[in-house]
Design a protein around this motif. Structure first.
Motif, PDB file in Angstrom:
ATOM      1  N   TYR A   1      72.467  65.404   1.510  1.00  0.00           N
ATOM      2  CA  TYR A   1      72.121  66.807   1.241  1.00  0.00           C
ATOM      3  C   TYR A   1      70.640  66.936   0.888  1.00  0.00           C
ATOM      4  N   LEU A   2      70.145  66.004   0.078  1.00  0.00           N
ATOM      5  CA  LEU A   2      68.729  66.018  -0.297  1.00  0.00           C
ATOM      6  C   LEU A   2      67.834  65.724   0.902  1.00  0.00           C
TER       7      LEU A   2
ATOM      8  N   SER B   1      67.350  68.586   3.140  1.00  0.00           N
ATOM      9  CA  SER B   1      66.449  69.605   2.588  1.00  0.00           C
ATOM     10  C   SER B   1      64.991  69.181   2.721  1.00  0.00           C
TER      11      SER B   1
ATOM     12  N   VAL C   1      67.610  68.974  -4.575  1.00  0.00           N
ATOM     13  CA  VAL C   1      67.547  69.718  -3.317  1.00  0.00           C
ATOM     14  C   VAL C   1      66.286  70.580  -3.344  1.00  0.00           C
TER      15      VAL C   1
END
Length: 325
Positions: free
Chosen positions: A17-18, A21, A123
Motif C-alpha cells: 500500500y505504501l 502511494s 501512506v
C-alpha cells in the motif's frame, strides 16, 4: 535524487500500500529500497512483492541477515553507552543481524545526494513536489537541515515559531523544550536528509532496528544540537496508519489488525484499501474503514468503533500520549 529507505517487518500488504502511494505521488527523482526481515509464513508475502515490483528499476529489496556481530558497530566504541548497547543487543545474540551495517551500506552505495527513511505503515496522500530552495538549504547545511513530510500547517498544535516561506515552512528544532513533532530533530518517518551529512553521524550511533535508530538518533542529534533547521511542506503529505504493531520495543496504541491475517489475504491475492479522513489534523490516524479487495470481492474488515476512537484520542503532536497493551 532522493533515496527512500523503507523499513519493513511482517507487513507485506501494508508495505505494498505504501509503495503504491510512492509510485503515484513522488514527482521527484528517487530510488526506493526496502530493508526487511520476516518470520514464519510472511516470507511468501515479500516474495510476491519482489516479483510484483521486479520491473521497476528504481525499486529494490534488501533482506536483513543474521550475523554473530555487525562490524559497523566498531565506529561507536568510543562511547561506553554504545559499547554496552552492542554487547546487549548485537554481539553473539540469538537475533543479532546486520541492520546497522546494511542501512549505512545502502545509503553509501546509492550515490543519492539525499536520503530519507519510512516505515511500512505509512501512506503518501499528496503529490510530492519539493521546492528547489529546500534542497539548497539542506545542501548548504548537510548536518543541520532536513525536510519532514508528515507535518504541515494543517496539523493540530502547529507551533507559532514555525515560519511560512515560499512554498514551505521553516523552524528551529531547538526553539521549544517541549517534545513534539517540531522539536524532534531526527525521525525514521518521511524526513529527507543530506546523505553524506546523515551518514557521518549514523556511523557513530549504536542502533539495531528502526526503533532504536530513531530513539538513539534523536538523543544523539539533540545532545550535539544537530539537524537544527526544520523544513516541511505547507500541508502534510504523509500519514502513519495505526493498524497494528510488529515490535516489542514500543507499546504504541493500535487497533490490532493481525499481520498474520493480512499476510494470508495478501498471498491469496487481496490488496489493502483504507478510508482516510478528508481533513487531516493528525499525522497518526486510525482509518475510518479498512477493506480487502480481490477482483470484484470487497471484504470490510474494520469500521471505526469506540476502540478505534480511543486509540485515535491517544495520538497527539508528541506521538503516543500513552502506550497500550
Amino acid at each position: 535524487m532522493v533515496l527512500n529507505i523503507i523499513f519493513s517487518y511482517n507487513r507485506a500488504m501494508q508495505l505494498d500500500y505504501l509503495i503504491k502511494s510512492v509510485i503515484a505521488r513522488f514527482k521527484i527523482d528517487y530510488k526506493l529500497i526496502v530493508i526487511y526481515h520476516t518470520s514464519g509464513e510472511h516470507k511468501k508475502g515479500y516474495d510476491l512483492l519482489k516479483e510484483k515490483y521486479a520491473a521497476f528499476n528504481n525499486i529494490s529489496f534488501s533482506e536483513r541477515k543474521k550475523v554473530l556481530f555487525d562490524p559497523a558497530y566498531i565506529n561507536t566504541f568510543r562511547s561506553k553507552e554504545y559499547r554496552d548497547f552492542f554487547l546487549e543487543r548485537n554481539f553473539m545474540k540469538k537475533n543479532s543481524d546486520n541492520f546497522k551495517g546494511l542501512v549505512q551500506k545502502e545509503i553509501k552505495k546509492s550515490n543519492c545526494e539525499f536520503a530519507m527513511f519510512n516505515t511500512d505503515d505509512g501512506v503518501f496522500l499528496e503529490d510530492i513536489v519539493i521546492p528547489e530552495k529546500v534542497f539548497e538549504i539542506i545542501r548548504k547545511n548537510p548536518e543541520n537541515a532536513s525536510y519532514r513530510m508528515y507535518v504541515g500547517g494543517n496539523l493540530d498544535g502547529h507551533p507559532s515559531f514555525v515560519q511560512k516561506k515560499e512554498g514551505y515552512y521553516e523552524w528551529d528544532y531547538y526553539a521549544d523544550k517541549e517534545i513534539h513533532h517540531w522539536t524532534y530533530p531526527f525521525s525514521v518517518d518521511g524526513t529527507i536528509y543530506h546523505s553524506k551529512g546523515l551518514l557521518k553521524h549514523l556511523k557513530k550511533i549504536a542502533y539495531h532496528n528502526p526503533v532504536t535508530l530513531e530513539e538513539n538518533g534523536f538523543q544523539y542529534m539533540r545532545k550535539k544540537k544537530l539537524m537544527k533547521i526544520g523544513l516541511s511542506p505547507i500541508h502534510s503529505q504523509l500519514l502513519l496508519t495505526k493498524l497494528n504493531r510488529v515490535t516489542v520495543d514500543t507499546l504504541n496504541p493500535t487497533i490490532h489488525i493481525k499481520p498474520e491475517f493480512l499476510n494470508e489475504k495478501f498471498v491469496d491475492g487481496y490488496r489493502l484499501e483504507l478510508s482516510i479522513p478528508k481533513i487531516i489534523h493528525n499525522c497518526n490516524i486510525v482509518p475510518e474503514e479498512i477493506s480487502l479487495v480481490k477482483g470484484d470481492t470487497r471484504e470490510i474488515i474494520y469500521k471505526m468503533d469506540d476502540a478505534g476512537k480511543k486509540v485515535q484520542s491517544l495520538l497527539g503532536i508528541e506521538g503516543a500520549k500513552e502506550q497500550l497493551r
